[in-house]
Design a protein around this motif. Sequence first.
Motif, PDB file in Angstrom:
ATOM      1  N   LEU A 166       0.809  -1.220   0.000  1.00 35.10           N
ATOM      2  CA  LEU A 166       0.000   0.000   0.000  1.00 35.10           C
ATOM      3  C   LEU A 166       0.841   1.268   0.000  1.00 35.10           C
ATOM      4  O   LEU A 166       0.284   2.365  -0.052  1.00 35.10           O
ATOM      5  CB  LEU A 166      -0.931   0.005   1.215  1.00 35.10           C
ATOM      6  CG  LEU A 166      -1.929  -1.153   1.319  1.00 35.10           C
ATOM      7  CD1 LEU A 166      -2.820  -0.962   2.531  1.00 35.10           C
ATOM      8  CD2 LEU A 166      -2.770  -1.277   0.060  1.00 35.10           C
ATOM      9  N   ALA A 167       2.144   1.142   0.063  1.00 32.06           N
ATOM     10  CA  ALA A 167       3.004   2.335   0.093  1.00 32.06           C
ATOM     11  C   ALA A 167       2.985   3.009  -1.274  1.00 32.06           C
ATOM     12  O   ALA A 167       3.338   2.394  -2.280  1.00 32.06           O
ATOM     13  CB  ALA A 167       4.421   1.947   0.462  1.00 32.06           C
ATOM     14  N   PRO A 168       2.569   4.274  -1.360  1.00 34.21           N
ATOM     15  CA  PRO A 168       2.525   4.967  -2.654  1.00 34.21           C
ATOM     16  C   PRO A 168       3.940   5.221  -3.183  1.00 34.21           C
ATOM     17  O   PRO A 168       4.756   5.836  -2.499  1.00 34.21           O
ATOM     18  CB  PRO A 168       1.818   6.292  -2.327  1.00 34.21           C
ATOM     19  CG  PRO A 168       1.177   6.093  -0.994  1.00 34.21           C
ATOM     20  CD  PRO A 168       2.040   5.114  -0.269  1.00 34.21           C
TER      21      PRO A 168
ATOM     22  N   LEU B 223       2.610  13.750  -6.701  1.00 32.52           N
ATOM     23  CA  LEU B 223       1.777  12.710  -6.106  1.00 32.52           C
ATOM     24  C   LEU B 223       2.330  11.320  -6.410  1.00 32.52           C
ATOM     25  O   LEU B 223       2.764  11.038  -7.523  1.00 32.52           O
ATOM     26  CB  LEU B 223       0.349  12.817  -6.657  1.00 32.52           C
ATOM     27  CG  LEU B 223      -0.668  11.796  -6.124  1.00 32.52           C
ATOM     28  CD1 LEU B 223      -0.881  11.966  -4.634  1.00 32.52           C
ATOM     29  CD2 LEU B 223      -2.000  11.935  -6.874  1.00 32.52           C
ATOM     30  N   ARG B 224       2.313  10.456  -5.409  1.00 30.70           N
ATOM     31  CA  ARG B 224       2.696   9.067  -5.586  1.00 30.70           C
ATOM     32  C   ARG B 224       1.503   8.177  -5.261  1.00 30.70           C
ATOM     33  O   ARG B 224       0.698   8.473  -4.373  1.00 30.70           O
ATOM     34  CB  ARG B 224       3.894   8.709  -4.700  1.00 30.70           C
ATOM     35  CG  ARG B 224       5.176   9.441  -5.085  1.00 30.70           C
ATOM     36  CD  ARG B 224       5.639   9.022  -6.474  1.00 30.70           C
ATOM     37  NE  ARG B 224       6.843   9.718  -6.901  1.00 30.70           N
ATOM     38  CZ  ARG B 224       6.856  10.829  -7.616  1.00 30.70           C
ATOM     39  NH1 ARG B 224       5.708  11.403  -7.970  1.00 30.70           N
ATOM     40  NH2 ARG B 224       7.987  11.391  -7.987  1.00 30.70           N
ATOM     41  N   LEU B 225       1.409   7.060  -5.998  1.00 33.81           N
ATOM     42  CA  LEU B 225       0.264   6.171  -5.897  1.00 33.81           C
ATOM     43  C   LEU B 225       0.707   4.732  -5.722  1.00 33.81           C
ATOM     44  O   LEU B 225       1.818   4.366  -6.123  1.00 33.81           O
ATOM     45  CB  LEU B 225      -0.598   6.276  -7.166  1.00 33.81           C
ATOM     46  CG  LEU B 225      -1.139   7.668  -7.490  1.00 33.81           C
ATOM     47  CD1 LEU B 225      -1.571   7.739  -8.944  1.00 33.81           C
ATOM     48  CD2 LEU B 225      -2.304   8.016  -6.574  1.00 33.81           C
ATOM     49  N   ALA B 226      -0.166   3.930  -5.155  1.00 35.78           N
ATOM     50  CA  ALA B 226       0.066   2.484  -5.030  1.00 35.78           C
ATOM     51  C   ALA B 226      -0.977   1.765  -5.874  1.00 35.78           C
ATOM     52  O   ALA B 226      -2.160   2.095  -5.816  1.00 35.78           O
ATOM     53  CB  ALA B 226      -0.041   2.049  -3.579  1.00 35.78           C
ATOM     54  N   LEU B 227      -0.549   0.790  -6.651  1.00 35.15           N
ATOM     55  CA  LEU B 227      -1.507  -0.052  -7.368  1.00 35.15           C
ATOM     56  C   LEU B 227      -1.967  -1.154  -6.418  1.00 35.15           C
ATOM     57  O   LEU B 227      -1.160  -1.964  -5.955  1.00 35.15           O
ATOM     58  CB  LEU B 227      -0.872  -0.651  -8.620  1.00 35.15           C
ATOM     59  CG  LEU B 227      -0.619   0.317  -9.778  1.00 35.15           C
ATOM     60  CD1 LEU B 227      -0.164  -0.441 -11.003  1.00 35.15           C
ATOM     61  CD2 LEU B 227      -1.859   1.135 -10.105  1.00 35.15           C
ATOM     62  N   VAL B 228      -3.245  -1.163  -6.122  1.00 35.73           N
ATOM     63  CA  VAL B 228      -3.793  -2.050  -5.097  1.00 35.73           C
ATOM     64  C   VAL B 228      -4.764  -3.032  -5.742  1.00 35.73           C
ATOM     65  O   VAL B 228      -5.660  -2.628  -6.492  1.00 35.73           O
ATOM     66  CB  VAL B 228      -4.511  -1.233  -4.004  1.00 35.73           C
ATOM     67  CG1 VAL B 228      -5.183  -2.149  -2.983  1.00 35.73           C
ATOM     68  CG2 VAL B 228      -3.514  -0.305  -3.311  1.00 35.73           C
ATOM     69  N   GLU B 229      -4.576  -4.300  -5.420  1.00 37.73           N
ATOM     70  CA  GLU B 229      -5.431  -5.351  -5.969  1.00 37.73           C
ATOM     71  C   GLU B 229      -6.495  -5.748  -4.960  1.00 37.73           C
ATOM     72  O   GLU B 229      -6.226  -5.953  -3.780  1.00 37.73           O
ATOM     73  CB  GLU B 229      -4.598  -6.586  -6.319  1.00 37.73           C
ATOM     74  CG  GLU B 229      -5.436  -7.736  -6.873  1.00 37.73           C
ATOM     75  CD  GLU B 229      -4.615  -8.971  -7.220  1.00 37.73           C
ATOM     76  OE1 GLU B 229      -5.167  -9.894  -7.846  1.00 37.73           O
ATOM     77  OE2 GLU B 229      -3.417  -9.004  -6.863  1.00 37.73           O
TER      78      GLU B 229
END
Length: 321
Positions: A232-234, A264-270
Amino acid sequence: MQLADRIAARNDLDAQWTRRIIGSARVIEPIKKLVLPPPESGQKKNWNAYRARFVEPTRIRAGVRFRDAHLDALQRAEQQFGVPAGIIVGVLGMETLWGQQTGKIRVLDALATLAIDFPREHPRAAARSEYFVQELEQFLLLMHHSDSDPRTPRGSYAGDMGMPQFMPSSWARYGVDFNNDGHIDLWNAEDAIGSVANYLQGHGWMAGLPVYYRIAAGVSEPVLRSLGSGGLAPRHSIEALHEQGISLVNDQGQELAPHSLAELRLALVELENRSSPSLFVAATGNLQALTRYNPSRYYAMAVTELGAAIAAVSPQRSQGR
């Protein structure tokens, strides 16, 4: 009694009082089973089924009623802490159905059971027992300082209390007297609203950002899964995702430009869907902040979706319900 004496000595409390209170606690045997890790099922999770349990018409209507009854407090909390009203309402709906299910177990009994008689078969028994010792101590301090009877409050089997289901340490650190009546009461809606907002802000909530952006169709699961392995870390920029062929879409259905929100930083979450394709989202740090309330990403997403469904009903339309 040794624990009662240690708590009294550490906090300059009357040892007779701590002995009397802890001595009145009763072990609740079923709690010991409830805190054990669930057995591994081997099955994938099912986001669609999980979402359907919480984002459904009856709960949405109840949430709209709560929202409309406390609009002023929700708006004040959003302005003061930067947490949207929908998220606050979503958390309270997921936790206790807006105060309808706050728990029936004496908090003193729950905390004492887990502090003094934590099940030894738990893989982290020593650490968990110490955690509940600290929570019991904090609970006694809260009750003592507010001149309340520790034998009265009732909550969950783990000692969570009030509409937001705060543990004593969270109550002490993040509880807010949001109705300005001179004391913090987490069974009071206004205090609960301010306290949830304060908690999320204190755990990294970023005002003005959504919880997640949708991912445009057409990207293969293996590509998304490989980029989502960081948890979950962006860590991905919008531009970097675009270079991998991943386009993001906002709530208005507009595609985000590759160079927008450069910092902005994002996390790809499944989110798994059992035998169906998984749902992937591009999460901001706000999803991670919600998992500090509950570690499940499915919980965090359900809070977000429930809050959005409630927010979609305007106060004017809902007042006739």
